[in-house]
Design a protein around this motif. Structure first.
Motif, PDB file in Angstrom:
ATOM      1  N   PHE A 189       0.857  -1.189   0.000  1.00  0.00           N
ATOM      2  CA  PHE A 189       0.000   0.000   0.000  1.00  0.00           C
ATOM      3  C   PHE A 189       0.891   1.236   0.000  1.00  0.00           C
ATOM      4  O   PHE A 189       1.752   1.402   0.870  1.00  0.00           O
ATOM      5  N   ARG A 191       1.095   5.542  -0.625  1.00  0.00           N
ATOM      6  CA  ARG A 191       0.341   6.791  -0.699  1.00  0.00           C
ATOM      7  C   ARG A 191       0.332   7.309  -2.128  1.00  0.00           C
ATOM      8  O   ARG A 191       1.374   7.398  -2.777  1.00  0.00           O
ATOM      9  N   ALA A 197      -6.574   7.653  -6.601  1.00  0.00           N
ATOM     10  CA  ALA A 197      -6.306   6.581  -5.651  1.00  0.00           C
ATOM     11  C   ALA A 197      -7.368   5.501  -5.779  1.00  0.00           C
ATOM     12  O   ALA A 197      -8.548   5.792  -5.967  1.00  0.00           O
ATOM     13  N   TRP A 204      -7.485   3.649   3.467  1.00  0.00           N
ATOM     14  CA  TRP A 204      -6.058   3.881   3.632  1.00  0.00           C
ATOM     15  C   TRP A 204      -5.643   3.758   5.092  1.00  0.00           C
ATOM     16  O   TRP A 204      -4.568   3.234   5.412  1.00  0.00           O
ATOM     17  N   ALA A 207      -5.515   0.193   5.767  1.00  0.00           N
ATOM     18  CA  ALA A 207      -4.352  -0.409   5.110  1.00  0.00           C
ATOM     19  C   ALA A 207      -3.103  -0.242   5.968  1.00  0.00           C
ATOM     20  O   ALA A 207      -2.278  -1.156   6.075  1.00  0.00           O
ATOM     21  N   ILE A 216       1.686   3.004   5.646  1.00  0.00           N
ATOM     22  CA  ILE A 216       1.757   2.755   4.218  1.00  0.00           C
ATOM     23  C   ILE A 216       3.020   3.430   3.679  1.00  0.00           C
ATOM     24  O   ILE A 216       3.586   4.319   4.317  1.00  0.00           O
TER      25      ILE A 216
END
Length: 251
Positions: A189, A191, A197, A204, A207, A216
């Protein structure tokens, strides 16, 4: 300025591609940067690379359009007189269930995530073999090998990225006697900065919690791995997939 290496980077307007361009930008480096439609993002990347001392050319276009990858290679050759390295980064993740797939979805995953790598490498092959630092790096993804992490799967993208990794190894074997190396970086994962995205904000956060490192990746984390594969020091490393995923591959 004497050019020491010329690098083609796809998907250079945002995220990993933009971070890679900024990482590589320096005097003696020439960059051919491309994106499909994010002209503002590409302009920012170009400006930053030039500020760092690199010679830069930019081309807008769709890598899935027949003839466009070859056009990129010709442009780099005509502009800088040589092509030493390729970073095949452009791609797209599509989240879905397997039951929702039809053959066109799978073919789209391959068309977007795999075929540009093939076209770019074949078009630049003679240049790469002539270079003292011939390198090809493709950006894969953890989704090619990990399924259900954080409750998500990307089956059509997984098909495209798995094919990318297999073709990378085939090309690495074929080019090994020439000194050209071919490798993949497979992010976890990561950014997404400056582009679309595949996950929403809440996803997120989840994640990061699902990643053993607790965070991430930043695009710069991935760019550092790409820069290593492009370096002279990595000249004896080929056919490898480097997982930059904060430990996702341990799960």
């Amino acid at each position: 300025m004497t050019i020491e290496r010329s690098v083609v980077i796809t998907g250079a307007a945002s995220g990993i591609g933009a971070a890679t361009a900024r990482r590589l930008a320096a005097r003696g480096t020439a960059l051919l940067l491309t994106t499909r439609g994010n002209s503002d993002g590409l302009a920012d990347t170009v400006a930053a690379a030039r500020e760092a001392g690199a010679a830069v050319a930019e081309v807008m276009g769709d890598l899935t359009e027949p003839g466009f990858p070859e056009h990129l290679i010709r442009t780099a050759r005509d502009t800088f007189g040589r092509i030493d390295q390729i970073v095949s980064n452009a791609g797209k993740a599509e989240k879905s269930t397997f039951s929702a797939l039809d053959p066109s979805d799978v073919m789209r995953g391959v068309t977007i995530n795999t075929l540009p790598f093939v076209a770019l490498a074949n078009a630049a092959r003679a240049d790469l073999e002539a270079s003292p630092v011939g390198r090809v790096v493709a950006v894969s993804s953890f989704v090619a090998n990990d399924f259900g992490i954080n409750g998500t799967i990307f089956p059509s993208t997984a098909a495209g990225k798995a094919a990318l990794e297999a073709l990378m190894k085939a090309l690495a074997y074929e080019l090994a006697p020439t000194g050209v190396t071919v490798n993949c970086v497979a992010p976890g994962f990561t950014r997404k900065r400056g582009g679309h995205a595949a996950l929403g904000a809440d996803a997120w956060v989840a994640a990061a919690r699902a990643t053993p490192s607790g965070r991430i990746a930043e695009p710069e984390d991935i760019a550092a791995a790409i820069a290593f594969f492009l370096s002279r020091e990595a000249g004896h490393v080929t056919g490898q997939v480097l997982r930059v995923d904060g430990g996702l591959s341990l799960l």
